[in-house]
Motif scaffolding. Structure first.
Motif, PDB file in Angstrom:
ATOM      1  N   PRO A  64      -6.538  23.289  41.845  1.00 46.21           N
ATOM      2  CA  PRO A  64      -6.562  22.687  40.511  1.00 46.21           C
ATOM      3  C   PRO A  64      -5.160  22.575  39.929  1.00 46.21           C
ATOM      4  CG  PRO A  64      -7.320  24.956  40.416  1.00 46.21           C
ATOM      5  CD  PRO A  64      -7.090  24.642  41.855  1.00 46.21           C
ATOM      6  N   ALA A  97     -12.824  21.683  48.917  1.00 49.67           N
ATOM      7  CA  ALA A  97     -11.906  22.590  48.221  1.00 49.67           C
ATOM      8  C   ALA A  97     -10.651  21.857  47.780  1.00 49.67           C
ATOM      9  CB  ALA A  97     -11.525  23.750  49.143  1.00 49.67           C
ATOM     10  N   ILE A  98     -10.236  22.127  46.561  1.00 45.88           N
ATOM     11  CA  ILE A  98      -9.019  21.531  46.009  1.00 45.88           C
ATOM     12  C   ILE A  98      -8.219  22.618  45.309  1.00 45.88           C
ATOM     13  CG2 ILE A  98      -9.933  19.204  45.644  1.00 45.88           C
ATOM     14  CD1 ILE A  98     -10.065  20.349  42.568  1.00 45.88           C
ATOM     15  N   LYS A 157      -4.577  18.362  53.184  1.00 42.06           N
ATOM     16  CA  LYS A 157      -4.456  17.099  52.447  1.00 42.06           C
ATOM     17  C   LYS A 157      -3.923  15.952  53.296  1.00 42.06           C
ATOM     18  CE  LYS A 157       0.135  18.162  50.590  1.00 42.06           C
ATOM     19  NZ  LYS A 157       0.918  18.409  49.370  1.00 42.06           N
ATOM     20  N   LEU A 182      -4.064  22.362  50.426  1.00 39.70           N
ATOM     21  CA  LEU A 182      -5.164  21.657  49.775  1.00 39.70           C
ATOM     22  C   LEU A 182      -4.640  20.511  48.920  1.00 39.70           C
ATOM     23  CD1 LEU A 182      -7.373  24.621  48.554  1.00 39.70           C
ATOM     24  CD2 LEU A 182      -7.787  23.142  50.504  1.00 39.70           C
ATOM     25  N   PRO A 183      -5.426  19.447  48.789  1.00 39.91           N
ATOM     26  CA  PRO A 183      -5.037  18.399  47.837  1.00 39.91           C
ATOM     27  C   PRO A 183      -5.211  18.908  46.419  1.00 39.91           C
ATOM     28  CG  PRO A 183      -7.192  17.930  48.767  1.00 39.91           C
ATOM     29  CD  PRO A 183      -6.677  19.132  49.481  1.00 39.91           C
ATOM     30  N   LYS A 184      -4.424  18.345  45.519  1.00 35.71           N
ATOM     31  CA  LYS A 184      -4.480  18.782  44.121  1.00 35.71           C
ATOM     32  C   LYS A 184      -5.348  17.827  43.324  1.00 35.71           C
ATOM     33  CE  LYS A 184      -0.040  21.070  44.178  1.00 35.71           C
ATOM     34  NZ  LYS A 184       1.303  21.189  43.642  1.00 35.71           N
ATOM     35  N   ALA A 185      -6.086  18.362  42.400  1.00 38.73           N
ATOM     36  CA  ALA A 185      -6.928  17.536  41.534  1.00 38.73           C
ATOM     37  C   ALA A 185      -7.134  18.258  40.211  1.00 38.73           C
ATOM     38  CB  ALA A 185      -8.273  17.248  42.206  1.00 38.73           C
ATOM     39  N   LYS A 186      -7.478  17.471  39.188  1.00 37.98           N
ATOM     40  CA  LYS A 186      -7.662  18.057  37.868  1.00 37.98           C
ATOM     41  C   LYS A 186      -9.104  18.536  37.684  1.00 37.98           C
ATOM     42  CE  LYS A 186      -5.632  14.385  36.169  1.00 37.98           C
ATOM     43  NZ  LYS A 186      -5.189  13.307  35.252  1.00 37.98           N
ATOM     44  N   SER A 187     -10.034  17.729  38.193  1.00 35.92           N
ATOM     45  CA  SER A 187     -11.434  18.067  37.966  1.00 35.92           C
ATOM     46  C   SER A 187     -11.934  18.893  39.134  1.00 35.92           C
ATOM     47  CB  SER A 187     -12.271  16.789  37.833  1.00 35.92           C
ATOM     48  OG  SER A 187     -12.142  15.994  38.991  1.00 35.92           O
TER      49      SER A 187
END
Lengths: 166, 154
Positions: free
Chosen positions: A161, A158-159, A133, A68-73
């Protein structure tokens, strides 16, 4: 008040054990196993697992080698129809549905996927898209469009976090 | 087994604690927790098409939306007229060493967040742009303080 004479059933139990393991020569051979360290290890493991378990149930599972790609929000996932897109193709309910090349072949939303989604009950109003990703955005875009055209207004991507950096 | 013993002259006593049931309980608990443990946390970014959201407004009144388009060359930003020019938000952010410049985008969008009513934003991209780049862009736009950031799949 001092204890002058104590009688414990546990001592009687030990005496019975001694009698039961007495061998032919009449000698008692007992091997005692110290379980204290194992209990310590189990206690630490239980405390670790209790603290690492979340209070929110996770509805999504990762499979097919998807990163999955990573993201903060991000918000916690919600239960719904899960569409998994790996480098090999689209998986619906964990079964292969379409290849990536077939998805990209259509200029707009994929008709097969749209038809399948229209047949699904709309009570699950969420569609969760679990995509790798490294995929081109065009693949995810067509899947999202097919979901929205099929009547699902809420499509979640889906990410994974990451911690918020100060 | 755990135990305590004491010798006080002729009176002796042994206390032994039977740890076997405790170990059984702990091993069952450990097994249960291992099976139900979540090793990878998963969240999600919503692309909900609200009737009043950015994507709906994009079709009806596109001039009111801040549009961020990812192309091969970089970020192409379409700024609505409601945003004053003095803020100096660039309309084009080229790629930095082959990667999208998320830091510059976030910094530019922070100027908008200080406005009375920052405009909603819609993120779109070309087909061959990486999916991860699109997610990072949405993330940067939200980190920049914009209240409503949506993915435009059209």
């Amino acid at each position: 008040m001092p204890i002058t004479k104590a009688r414990f059933r546990i001592s009687d139990y030990n005496e019975q054990r001694k009698k039961s393991v007495r061998d032919k020569e009449g000698k008692i051979r007992m091997v005692s196993l110290s379980l204290t360290s194992m209990v310590d290890m189990f206690a630490i493991l239980v405390i670790f697992l209790l603290t690492s378990s979340g209070t929110v149930t996770q509805w999504l599972e990762l499979g097919h080698g998807i990163e999955l790609p990573k993201a903060k929000s991000g918000t916690p996932s919600q239960r719904g129809i899960t569409l998994e897109i790996s480098k090999r193709g689209l998986y619906v309910q964990k079964k292969p549905f379409l290849s990536v090349s077939k998805i990209m072949a259509s200029p707009g939303p994929d008709a097969m996927l749209q038809e399948w989604l229209k047949r699904q009950p709309k009570e699950n109003t969420y569609v969760n898209v679990v995509a790798d990703k490294s995929l081109p955005f065009g693949v995810v875009k067509r899947v999202v469009l097919a979901s929205q055209d099929a009547g699902f207004a809420a499509v979640n991507l889906a990410i994974q976090p990451t911690e918020n950096k100060p | 087994m755990g135990g305590v013993s004491s010798d006080q002259g002729k009176d002796t006593f042994n206390v032994e604690l039977n740890l076997v049931p405790f170990i059984d309980l702990l091993s069952s608990l450990v097994l249960f927790l291992l099976l139900t443990a979540v090793w990878v946390q998963i969240s999600s970014i919503s692309t909900k098409v609200d009737a009043k959201g950015p994507v709906a407004l994009l079709k009806q009144q596109p001039e009111q939306i801040l549009q961020i388009h990812l192309s091969e060359k970089g970020y192409e930003i379409s700024i609505p007229p409601s945003v004053p020019e003095k803020l100096g938000i660039p309309t084009f952010l080229p790629k930095l060493q082959g990667n999208f410049d998320n830091a510059a985008l976030e910094q530019s969008l922070r100027k908008l967040a200080g406005q009375k009513s920052p405009p909603p934003a819609a993120v779109s991209a070309e087909d061959n742009v990486g999916y991860e780049d699109v997610i990072h862009t949405i993330d940067s736009a939200r980190a920049g303080g914009l209240p409503a950031v949506a993915l435009s799949a059209n």
